[in-house]
Design a protein around this motif. Structure first.
Motif, PDB file in Angstrom:
ATOM      1  N   ASP A  19       1.136  -1.264   0.030  1.00  0.00           N
ATOM      2  CA  ASP A  19      -0.218  -0.103   0.374  1.00  0.00           C
ATOM      3  C   ASP A  19       0.753   1.134  -0.030  1.00  0.00           C
ATOM      4  OD1 ASP A  19      -2.472  -1.105   0.051  1.00  0.00           O
ATOM      5  OD2 ASP A  19      -2.066  -1.914   1.914  1.00  0.00           O
ATOM      6  N   ASP A  49      -0.297   6.327   3.383  1.00  0.00           N
ATOM      7  CA  ASP A  49      -0.990   6.381   3.509  1.00  0.00           C
ATOM      8  C   ASP A  49      -1.261   5.338   5.555  1.00  0.00           C
ATOM      9  OD1 ASP A  49      -2.535   5.101   1.579  1.00  0.00           O
ATOM     10  OD2 ASP A  49      -2.394   3.850   0.998  1.00  0.00           O
ATOM     11  N   VAL A  96      -1.558  -0.454   7.848  1.00  0.00           N
ATOM     12  CA  VAL A  96      -1.966  -1.463   7.233  1.00  0.00           C
ATOM     13  C   VAL A  96      -3.045  -1.699   8.518  1.00  0.00           C
ATOM     14  CG1 VAL A  96      -2.845  -2.292   5.462  1.00  0.00           C
ATOM     15  CG2 VAL A  96      -0.765  -0.853   5.509  1.00  0.00           C
ATOM     16  N   ARG A 140       4.985  -4.186   6.867  1.00  0.00           N
ATOM     17  CA  ARG A 140       3.947  -2.665   6.368  1.00  0.00           C
ATOM     18  C   ARG A 140       5.586  -1.923   5.235  1.00  0.00           C
ATOM     19  NH1 ARG A 140       2.361   1.153   3.197  1.00  0.00           N
ATOM     20  NH2 ARG A 140       1.196   2.924   3.893  1.00  0.00           N
TER      21      ARG A 140
END
Length: 91
Positions: A11, A15, A19, A73
């Motif tokens: 991702d 963001d 996550v 992540r």
């Protein structure tokens, strides 16, 4: 056969540091794929053996959550393979 499919991906860094992945209505297997090239690219092989021999499958029960942070992540990709079925006896 499972109708879920999600190709390995990271991702966007924008963001946030973490996550969260939520499994709401059904059980699923989330596959964590390490950095590097794929050992397999054909869909049939991926369904049976995953993308690499170092992949880690994580059982996500219905109404569960998975937190990815740190290297999980930023380096390990996450995905859902087609054809992986999860049957859990009622609790």
């Amino acid at each position: 056969k499972s109708f879920f499919k999600l190709d390995p991906h990271l991702d966007p860094v924008g963001d946030g540091e973490c996550v969260f992945i939520v499994s709401l209505l059904s059980n699923a297997v989330m596959t964590l794929v390490p950095p590097g090239e794929f050992d397999r690219t054909r869909p049939g092989e991926i369904s049976l053996k995953s993308w690499t021999d170092q992949d880690v499958d994580v059982l996500m029960r219905r109404r569960s959550m998975l937190l990815l942070s740190g290297r999980a992540r930023t380096s390990w990709r996450h995905a859902i393979r087609t054809g992986v079925q999860v049957e859990i006896e009622a609790e």
